[in-house]
Scaffold this active site. Structure first.
Site: not given
Length: 201
Positions: A90, A12-13, A92, A108, A140
């Site tokens: 994950r 969670g940085s 989506l 990213h 997307d």
């Protein structure tokens, strides 16, 4: 005030960087909920330490469509304006993306479209590029393919390891994610083709 929902799977940085920006007033928004699919995620602990709403919705063994419907229901219940992925491991579903059109951001660690997917820093080193970086993009249903909001370049040094390169990229991630969120929440942008441009330029 605009409300952000954050999805995370690990340390969670980037979530912490966003929370710091909100606390410091650099981001005019509030964090409505932080959700993890993994109960052991450090990001949940960070949220609770800060007194922010945090929730684990475990994904193990649950079909993707069903899991995403549960996530959508929770985010809508929290009246979230923007969904930010912060190390959410994950892909989506189309159903999730349709529920929040052009309202899901991801960061990213490469200059997309180069090196999508996992281990982007290793991909960059293996490929021998001299410059890599990070990208904030809309999400997307395809992997790391949505329209690009912001990018930052990071030089690859001769002595770089995955760890050293990752650390320098992460510093830029923390910087540009807040900027991208602020831009998107401001509404001062439009899409021309695949390009996201500021309306005031």
């Amino acid at each position: 005030m605009k409300r952000i929902g954050i999805l995370l799977s690990g340390r969670g940085s980037n979530f912490e960087a966003i929370a710091n920006s909100v606390a410091a007033g650099r981001l005019d928004a509030e964090i409505a909920i932080a959700i993890s699919n993994r109960p052991e995620a450090r990001g949940l602990e960070i949220a609770r330490e800060r007194g922010l709403p945090a929730l684990c919705i475990p994904s193990k063994g649950i079909p993707r469509e069903e899991y995403d419907q549960t996530l959508v229901a929770e985010l809508k219940r929290r009246e979230v304006d923007l969904v930010c992925l912060a190390g959410f491991m994950r892909l989506l579903t189309a159903g999730f993306c349709d529920a929040f059109p052009m309202r899901i951001l991801n960061i990213h660690p490469s200059l997309l479209p180069a090196f999508p997917g996992l281990d982007a820093q290793k991909q960059a080193l293996d490929h021998g590029v001299k410059i890599t970086g990070c990208t904030v993009h809309f999400v997307d249903p395809q992997l790391d393919s949505g329209p690009i909001v912001l990018q930052a370049a990071v030089p690859v040094l001769d002595g770089d390891t995955e760890e050293s390169l990752s650390a320098r990229i992460l510093a830029e991630e923390h910087r540009i994610y807040t900027q991208a969120i602020a831009l998107v929440l401001s509404g001062n942008w439009k899409i021309e083709g695949r390009r996201i441009v500021r309306k005031d330029q």
